[in-house]
Design a protein around this motif. Structure first.
Motif, PDB file in Angstrom:
ATOM      1  N   CYS A 167       0.895  -1.311  -0.046  1.00 43.09           N
ATOM      2  CA  CYS A 167      -0.075   0.134   0.302  1.00 43.09           C
ATOM      3  C   CYS A 167       0.871   1.308  -0.070  1.00 43.09           C
ATOM      4  N   GLN A 198      -2.440  -2.027  -3.402  1.00 44.62           N
ATOM      5  CA  GLN A 198      -3.699  -1.179  -3.374  1.00 44.62           C
ATOM      6  C   GLN A 198      -3.162   0.060  -2.870  1.00 44.62           C
ATOM      7  N   PRO A 201      -6.976   6.183  -3.022  1.00 43.45           N
ATOM      8  CA  PRO A 201      -7.771   6.642  -4.425  1.00 43.45           C
ATOM      9  C   PRO A 201      -7.207   7.827  -4.989  1.00 43.45           C
ATOM     10  N   ARG A 205      -2.655   8.796 -11.351  1.00 45.15           N
ATOM     11  CA  ARG A 205      -2.959   7.890 -12.082  1.00 45.15           C
ATOM     12  C   ARG A 205      -1.836   7.172 -12.999  1.00 45.15           C
ATOM     13  N   VAL A 208      -0.742   4.590 -10.985  1.00 45.27           N
ATOM     14  CA  VAL A 208      -1.582   3.477 -10.750  1.00 45.27           C
ATOM     15  C   VAL A 208      -1.436   2.678 -12.265  1.00 45.27           C
ATOM     16  N   LYS A 212      -0.756  -1.483 -12.733  1.00 46.28           N
ATOM     17  CA  LYS A 212      -1.606  -2.287 -13.430  1.00 46.28           C
ATOM     18  C   LYS A 212      -1.121  -3.182 -14.436  1.00 46.28           C
ATOM     19  N   GLU A 223      -8.649  -2.200  -6.909  1.00 40.71           N
ATOM     20  CA  GLU A 223      -9.149  -1.008  -6.571  1.00 40.71           C
ATOM     21  C   GLU A 223     -10.422  -1.078  -5.958  1.00 40.71           C
ATOM     22  N   THR A 224     -10.582  -0.706  -4.703  1.00 43.03           N
ATOM     23  CA  THR A 224     -11.597  -1.144  -3.786  1.00 43.03           C
ATOM     24  C   THR A 224     -11.884   0.134  -2.676  1.00 43.03           C
ATOM     25  N   ASP A 225     -13.314   0.257  -2.159  1.00 43.04           N
ATOM     26  CA  ASP A 225     -13.635   1.118  -1.448  1.00 43.04           C
ATOM     27  C   ASP A 225     -13.496   0.592   0.132  1.00 43.04           C
TER      28      ASP A 225
END
Length: 350
Positions: A167, A198, A201, A205, A208, A212, A223-225
Motif C-alpha cells: 500500500c 492497493q 484513491p 493515475r 496506478v 496495473k 481498486e476497492t473502497d
C-alpha cells in the motif's frame, strides 16, 4: 419509541467503508440511516441498493437528522443534529511541510470527537479544555469493527504462498510507489510470494497504470473502497508513511516501511530498494521482539480491539442527543467556512 435518525455526511469514496460498520449497528437496533454525498469526489456507484440517500440539502433538513456522522474535516452547521467526527484515518502521520499535524486542527464544526486511542485522545482532550465547544470520548474507530470479528468475512487464500500487501499514500513527498516500482516488478516475477497492490484513491493515475501493467499470476492490483479484506488476507505489508499501516499492525502483523518519515521500533524501516526483499523475509518470520513492539504501539493507537467501537460511538452520540450540548460553549460563527460550504452546496436559505 420513535426511531432515531442518523445522517452520514461524506465527500470521499473511502467513507463508505468507514461508516458501514456503524450503519450495520444502527440498523440492527431499528433506527434509520441516510447518506448525503457532498462534492464531486464521491461517487454514488458505491452506494448499495439498500442504502438510502438524501439528494439535496433541503431534503436533508426536512428529514431532521438527530446526529450527523462525518469521516471528513468539515460539515455545514445549517444541517440539523449533533455533529460527530469519526475520522478518516489515524492522525500521527499527517505532518505537513511545516511540521504541523492537520489531524488536530479544530475547525469548529463538531460537538463530539470519537477518538481511537490515547495517542489521539490526549491531544484532543487538551484542545477540548482550551476551546470548550466540544466533547472528546475514546470509543475506538467503528471502521475497524469487522477487522476484529473474524466470523464476519472468511478469507480463502488462493494458495499456500505468503501474501504481501503493498500500500502507498498519494502524496509525492511521502509515497514510495515510484521509488520501489522496479523492485516490486522484479519480485513479482518470482512465484515464491503472492502480491496484492492497493493505493490511496488519490494516487497519481500514471503510477496506478504502471502498477496495473504488472498484473500476473503473482500480483493483483486491487481498486476497492474497502481495504479490510486485503488487510486480513495479507501476511506482511510493504508501505511508506500511509496511515493504513496502522490498521495492518492492529492485527499483530509486521510492516516493512520504505523511507518512513516517523519510524519506530514497531516497524521494519528501510531506505534502500535492495533491502526490500530481505526485510520482507525477516517480517515473514514474525520476530517475537518485533511483535512485542507492535503490541505496545497498538495499545497507544487503538486499545479497544473487541469489535464494539460502533456501539460505543452510538452510546456517546445518544447522550448528546438526549441531554443536549450541556456544559459546552457556543461555537464561533464560522462565517467564512459556512459561506464556502453554502456556495459549494448551492444552499442559501437561512
Amino acid at each position: 419509541m420513535s426511531k432515531k435518525r442518523y445522517l452520514f455526511y461524506i465527500s470521499q469514496n473511502y467513507s463508505y467503508a468507514i461508516l458501514r460498520p456503524l450503519q450495520k449497528t444502527i440498523l440492527a437496533r431499528g433506527d434509520e440511516v441516510r447518506w448525503f454525498l457532498a462534492g464531486n469526489e464521491v461517487d454514488d456507484k458505491y452506494l448499495k441498493p439498500s442504502e438510502a440517500r438524501l439528494m439535496t440539502i433541503e431534503e436533508t433538513i426536512q428529514w431532521q437528522p438527530q446526529a450527523v456522522f462525518v469521516p471528513g474535516n468539515i460539515v455545514p452547521s445549517f444541517i440539523p443534529g449533533v455533529k460527530v467526527s469519526v475520522f478518516h484515518g489515524f492522525g500521527t502521520v499527517k505532518i505537513d511541510g511545516l511540521g504541523r499535524n492537520g489531524h488536530f486542527t479544530i475547525r469548529h464544526c463538531f460537538d463530539l470527537y470519537c477518538t481511537q486511542g490515547p495517542e489521539s485522545t490526549e491531544p484532543f482532550q487538551r484542545l477540548a479544555e482550551k476551546h470548550g465547544t466540544f466533547k472528546v470520548v475514546e470509543t475506538g474507530w467503528p471502521t475497524l469493527d469487522p477487522l476484529f470479528k473474524p466470523d464476519d468475512s472468511v478469507i480463502t487464500k488462493r494458495d499456500d504462498r505468503p501474501v504481501i500487501l503493498f500500500c502507498s499514500t498519494f502524496s509525492p513527498r511521502f509515497s514510495c510507489a515510484a521509488a520501489v516500482y522496479d523492485k516490486v516488478k522484479q519480485l513479482s516475477q518470482d512465484n515464491k510470494w503472492r502480491w496484492l497492490v492497493q493505493f490511496h484513491p488519490k494516487m497519481n493515475r500514471d503510477v496506478v497504470e504502471k502498477y496495473k501493467q504488472l498484473e500476473n499470476d503473482n500480483l493483483s492490483f486491487v481498486e476497492t473502497d474497502d481495504v479490510l479484506p486485503l488487510l486480513k488476507e495479507a501476511d506482511v505489508m510493504l508501505c511508506d508513511t500511509s496511515s493504513v499501516l496502522i490498521m495492518f499492525l492492529l492485527q499483530g502483523k509486521p510492516v516493512v516501511t520504505f523511507d518512513n518519515k516517523i519510524g519506530g521500533s514497531h516497524l521494519i524501516n528501510i531506505n534502500k530498494v535492495d533491502d526490500i526483499e530481505s526485510a520482507l523475509e525477516r517480517a515473514l518470520t514474525y520476530p517475537p521482539t518485533l511483535l512485542k513492539e507492535i503490541e505496545h504501539y497498538c495499545e497507544s493507537m487503538h486499545p479497544n480491539r473487541d469489535g464494539c467501537s460502533s456501539e460505543r460511538v452510538l452510546a456517546e452520540t445518544d447522550k448528546l442527543i438526549d441531554n443536549g450540548l450541556v456544559g459546552l460553549k457556543r461555537k464561533p460563527l464560522n462565517i467564512i467556512r459556512n459561506y464556502k460550504m453554502r456556495k459549494i452546496l448551492g444552499y442559501w436559505k437561512l
